[in-house]
Design an enzyme around this catalytic site. Structure first.
Site, PDB file in Angstrom:
ATOM      1  N   ASP A  76       0.819  -1.694   1.385  1.00  0.00           N
ATOM      2  CA  ASP A  76       0.767  -0.371   0.755  1.00  0.00           C
ATOM      3  C   ASP A  76       0.075   0.576   1.738  1.00  0.00           C
ATOM      4  O   ASP A  76       0.133   0.356   2.946  1.00  0.00           O
ATOM      5  CB  ASP A  76       0.054  -0.477  -0.599  1.00  0.00           C
ATOM      6  CG  ASP A  76       0.467   0.637  -1.553  1.00  0.00           C
ATOM      7  OD1 ASP A  76       0.701   1.763  -1.094  1.00  0.00           O
ATOM      8  OD2 ASP A  76       0.550   0.390  -2.770  1.00  0.00           O
TER       9      ASP A  76
ATOM     10  N   HIS B  63       2.128   1.830   4.403  1.00  0.00           N
ATOM     11  CA  HIS B  63       2.700   3.111   3.971  1.00  0.00           C
ATOM     12  C   HIS B  63       1.984   4.299   4.612  1.00  0.00           C
ATOM     13  O   HIS B  63       2.039   5.407   4.105  1.00  0.00           O
ATOM     14  CB  HIS B  63       2.670   3.217   2.445  1.00  0.00           C
ATOM     15  CG  HIS B  63       3.511   2.171   1.755  1.00  0.00           C
ATOM     16  ND1 HIS B  63       3.587   2.047   0.399  1.00  0.00           N
ATOM     17  CD2 HIS B  63       4.308   1.192   2.268  1.00  0.00           C
ATOM     18  CE1 HIS B  63       4.408   1.046   0.084  1.00  0.00           C
ATOM     19  NE2 HIS B  63       4.847   0.508   1.205  1.00  0.00           N
TER      20      HIS B  63
END
Ligand SMILES: *[C@@H]1O[C@H](CO)[C@@H](O)[C@H](O)[C@H]1NC(C)=O
Ligand SMILES: *[C@@H]1O[C@H](CO)[C@@H](O)[C@H](O)[C@H]1NC(C)=O
Ligand SMILES: *[C@@H]1O[C@H](CO)[C@@H](O)[C@H](O)[C@H]1NC(C)=O
Ligand SMILES: *[C@@H]1O[C@H](CO)[C@@H](O)[C@H](O)[C@H]1NC(C)=O
Ligand SMILES: *[C@@H]1O[C@H](CO)[C@@H](O)[C@H](O)[C@H]1NC(C)=O
Length: 404
Positions: free
Chosen positions: A223, A246
């Site tokens: 993430d 991310h």
């Protein structure tokens, strides 16, 4: 002569005692966890041993303490280390702290949690092994709003004047490090690792924090490498490698009531390698709070095959149906944003996406020397998208900018 020699010896003797006595008050008391009941057999739950050592160290009034975790594998259930403590505490982890593999064996939202502490320093060559693998398949939070809560690896809440150095965090169940209401904190030399497809394994997440430095840190996870949430101010990030992951994300912001401004962020000398996003600011398309995102500088940033290298998304809405409802425009005002010397390659054609709010257009966006080519196409031609942005550009511009 003999008299002088005697006097000299006596003086030396006295000095010796003074030195020894003063050193013993200056030197921290060492609590080697293994000598205080913890077992490095990878099986015995050491939670009680650790918390009782913490409470002795924390209560010591005569000087600082050093809690030492030697090499070896120490299985540890959920623990809370709570202050206020009388003196500074050093926590040195050279061994491995092993989390329960079964997520329901941690009955709190953070595996190792520090609260209400000043002058804490965590360091060492050791590893926090979150053993997330078994719990990742149970993570259905993208579809189930009441999904079971998995524990973050290490949390800090209401902690000041503290730092983390050198340790490694491996395979968290949810995020690796979580910071809430933390002020004056340095993170340096840390390694954070989880597979690119592990769900919600944010590297470093912080909200309501100020005066934070993150430097010389490697983050590869499933993430956000770093997630910057409401109320965070004066955060400097430098020499960070991010990927997979991310990117460095501000937000998502604006969804909830009572959110606070995010301001004074500097991101410098960062490499994004194979991440889905790089520089990212996301605010919900319909928002409950009207806040400011201001004074952000991103400088000397390399993109290596990044999905969306520069992505300001003020229509953030990851889960339908809100996408179709189009309830409104974001009330988050973005202003004073500088992007300088951002270069490398983009996975997609759109290398620069600046989609701002219609009712609060982005103000004073400065673009200087941008050079991002689309990966795998001959001329590398990439594009930019602008909505409701006010600003200016100078220096090299590839893709061509679309500021008006
Ligand atoms: C923490 O350190 C600061 C300055 O370094 C000092 O003023 C303060 O008293 C210390 N606090 C504790 C609890 O030791
Ligand atoms: C940490 O600093 C903040 C802001 O300076 C202060 O309000 C808070 O009481 C401090 N926390 C502790 C645990 O001392
Ligand atoms: C953080 O690092 C800076 C130097 O970069 C230093 O001046 C400061 O004292 C450090 N703060 C803490 C809490 O370790
Ligand atoms: C961040 O960097 C700026 C500019 O170099 C500096 O003024 C500020 O004090 C730094 N903040 C922290 C928390 O290191
Ligand atoms: C980027 O990631 C790839 C694949 O993991 C790796 O081979 C390469 O060395 C990395 N490049 C840099 C500059 O870190």
């Amino acid at each position: 002569m003999a008299c002088i020699s005697f006097a000299f010896k006596a003086l030396c003797f006295c000095l010796f005692f003074i030195v020894v006595a003063s050193r013993s008050t200056v030197r921290p008391k060492v609590f080697n966890v293994q000598r205080h009941g913890a077992k490095p057999d990878g099986k015995t739950d050491n939670a009680n041993a650790f918390t009782s050592i913490w409470s002795r160290a924390c209560k010591r009034i005569s000087g600082s303490s050093k809690i030492y975790v030697p090499k070896g594998t120490f299985y540890l259930g959920g623990v809370e280390f709570v202050g206020l403590c009388k003196n500074p505490i050093e926590f040195i982890i050279d061994g491995t702290l092993l989390a329960p593999a079964n997520p329901s064996d941690i009955k709190q939202d953070t595996w190792i949690n520090f609260r209400y502490i000043n002058n804490l320093s965590i360091s060492g060559s050791g590893t926090l092994d979150g053993q997330g693998k078994q719990s990742w398949p149970h993570n259905d939070c993208h579809t189930n709003p009441n999904c079971p809560k998995l524990a973050m690896t290490m949390g800090f809440a209401f902690v000041n004047n503290s730092n983390i150095k050198d340790i490694t965090s491996l395979n968290s169940k949810m995020g690796h490090f979580n910071f809430f209401s933390v002020h004056h904190f340095n993170i340096t030399g840390v390694t954070i690792t989880a597979p690119g497809d592990s769900p919600n394994t944010d590297g470093i997440k912080m909200g309501s924090c100020s005066n934070i430095q993150i430097s010389d840190t490697n983050i590869g996870t499933g993430d956000d490498c770093i997630a910057i949430l409401s109320g965070t101010t004066n955060l400097n990030i430098s020499n960070v490698n991010c990927g997979p992951g991310h990117g460095i994300s501000v937000g998502s912001l604006g969804k909830n009531k009572d959110e606070k401004d995010a301001k004074d962020l500097i991101v410098r000398d960062v490499i994004f390698n194979g991440t889905s996003d790089g520089i990212r600011i996301k605010t919900w398309e319909s928002s409950a709070s009207k806040i400011l995102v201001s004074n952000f500088v991103y400088e000397n940033i390399q993109m290596i095959d990044v999905g969306k290298p520069i992505n300001i998304d003020q229509k953030y809405c990851p889960h339908p149906p809100c996408e179709h409802e189009r309830k409104g425009e974001s009330h988050v005002q973005i202003q004073n944003l500088k992007l300088k010397n951002i270069y490398g390659t983009s996975k997609n054609k759109v290398a620069m996406n600046l989609q701002c709010s219609k009712i609060f257009p982005c103000k004073n966006v400065e673009l200087i020397d941008i050079n991002i080519k689309q990966n795998g196409v001959k001329d590398g031609s990439s594009t930019s998208v602008c909505e409701n942005v006010d600003g200016f550009a100078r220096g090299k511009m590839f893709p061509q900018h679309c500021l008006n």
